[in-house]
Enzyme design. Structure first.
Site, short mmCIF file in Angstrom:
data_model
loop_
_atom_site.label_atom_id
_atom_site.label_comp_id
_atom_site.label_asym_id
_atom_site.label_seq_id
_atom_site.Cartn_x
_atom_site.Cartn_y
_atom_site.Cartn_z
N GLY A 1 0.83 -1.21 0.00
CA GLY A 1 0.00 0.00 0.00
C GLY A 1 0.85 1.25 0.00
O GLY A 1 0.47 2.27 0.58
N SER B 1 1.82 3.28 -2.47
CA SER B 1 1.70 4.27 -3.54
C SER B 1 1.09 5.59 -3.07
O SER B 1 1.17 6.59 -3.77
CB SER B 1 0.86 3.70 -4.69
OG SER B 1 -0.45 3.40 -4.25
N GLY C 1 -0.82 7.88 0.69
CA GLY C 1 -1.20 7.92 2.09
C GLY C 1 -0.10 7.53 3.05
O GLY C 1 1.07 7.86 2.86
N ILE C 2 -0.47 6.80 4.09
CA ILE C 2 0.48 6.40 5.12
C ILE C 2 1.56 5.50 4.53
O ILE C 2 2.73 5.59 4.89
CB ILE C 2 -0.25 5.69 6.28
CG1 ILE C 2 -1.28 6.62 6.92
CG2 ILE C 2 0.76 5.25 7.35
CD1 ILE C 2 -2.16 5.94 7.94
N SER D 1 -5.87 -0.67 13.59
CA SER D 1 -6.70 0.54 13.73
C SER D 1 -7.28 0.57 15.13
O SER D 1 -7.43 -0.48 15.77
CB SER D 1 -7.83 0.52 12.69
OG SER D 1 -8.86 1.43 13.02
N TYR E 1 -14.54 -3.89 8.63
CA TYR E 1 -13.26 -3.20 8.81
C TYR E 1 -12.71 -3.43 10.22
O TYR E 1 -11.57 -3.87 10.39
CB TYR E 1 -13.44 -1.71 8.55
CG TYR E 1 -12.15 -0.92 8.65
CD1 TYR E 1 -11.27 -0.89 7.59
CD2 TYR E 1 -11.82 -0.21 9.81
CE1 TYR E 1 -10.08 -0.18 7.67
CE2 TYR E 1 -10.63 0.49 9.90
CZ TYR E 1 -9.77 0.51 8.83
OH TYR E 1 -8.59 1.21 8.92
#
Length: 263
Positions: A8, A10, A12-13, A138, A151
């Site tokens: 992941g 590419s 954001g975080i 999260s 989620y």
């Protein structure tokens, strides 16, 4: 050659994890399902940080994706000594209104892919006698949230998985750190710039770079978990004290009620 693998990465975080690692002198594999963005991020890291950066297209919702990433690294004689499992989908919606294909994607991305990546690269780390793994969970992992059933539950899997895996791998010199961010300043929140600044300044919302910075600091120190920011820490503390039904008043908040009415 040693590399840090960031999923992941590419945007954001994940992109901040990749940049911070590169700024620290680590070669980076930029992995995500956005091929063009992977290439652009990798090029910027090579140019700005003077490290090796390799783009890798990988859709971790697909069966066998983790195995393909592992095989790709083996073919290139790449030694992954840092694994940052960051890829995720933020999903809102009632489970009974959620497409079953979306259930497959979320479970694969948050549960199956991280578990397989840790299995494959974690075994190599143990054989070498060292390595670091970071898992992005999260604060929703700490209590059930209406409209975030999938989620929150998959992030709770990462919470328990990270704790157990840390105990399993510590004898092999491998640390496992699980990160539990709260609200992060991304385009997901439809807020004015002024309100964003206020929320960031007060610590209610954090920037992606600050979340990544704190997560990496905890990983490098070998900590079991990182809950970045006072707001996230306060929420986790309250979640531990209150029963799960205590979140039900959230559904009476006008914005949440409107969301539920549209689902």
């Amino acid at each position: 050659m040693k590399y840090a693998l960031v999923t992941g990465a590419s945007s954001g975080i994940g992109a901040e994890y990749a940049r911070l690692l590169a700024e620290g002198g680590h070669n980076v594999i930029v992995a995500s399902n956005r091929d063009g963005e992977n290439r652009r991020v990798a090029e910027r890291l090579r140019r700005d940080c003077g490290v090796e950066a390799e783009p890798l297209y990988a859709d971790l919702t697909e069966a066998g994706a983790a195995e393909r990433i592992y095989a790709w690294c083996k073919e290139r004689r790449i030694e992954v000594d840092i694994l940052v499992s960051n890829a995720g989908i933020l999903h809102f919606g009632l489970l009974t209104h959620t497409d079953t294909a979306a259930v497959d994607r979320i479970v694969a991305l948050h549960c199956t892919a991280p578990a397989k990546l840790c299995r494959l690269f974690g075994a190599d780390m143990c054989r070498r006698g060292g390595g670091r793994i970071l898992l992005m969970s999260s604060i929703t992992a700490w209590t059930p949230y209406p409209t975030m059933t999938l989620y929150g539950s998959t992030k709770a899997f990462l919470k328990n998985f990270g704790t157990a895996l840390r105990l399993e791998l510590r004898g092999g010199g491998v640390s496992v750190t699980t990160v539990f961010p709260g609200a992060v300043d991304t385009p997901l929140y439809n807020l004015s710039e002024r309100r964003r600044r206020i929320l960031r300044r007060t610590g209610v919302m954090m920037s992606p770079r600050e979340v990544a910075r704190r997560g990496l600091r905890a990983m490098m120190r070998g900590r079991a978990r990182c809950i970045p920011g006072w707001a996230a820490k306060a929420e986790v503390f309250l979640c531990r004290l209150l029963p799960s039904c205590a979140v039900m008043p959230v559904t009476r908040i006008p914005a949440v009620r409107r969301l539920l009415e549209r689902l």
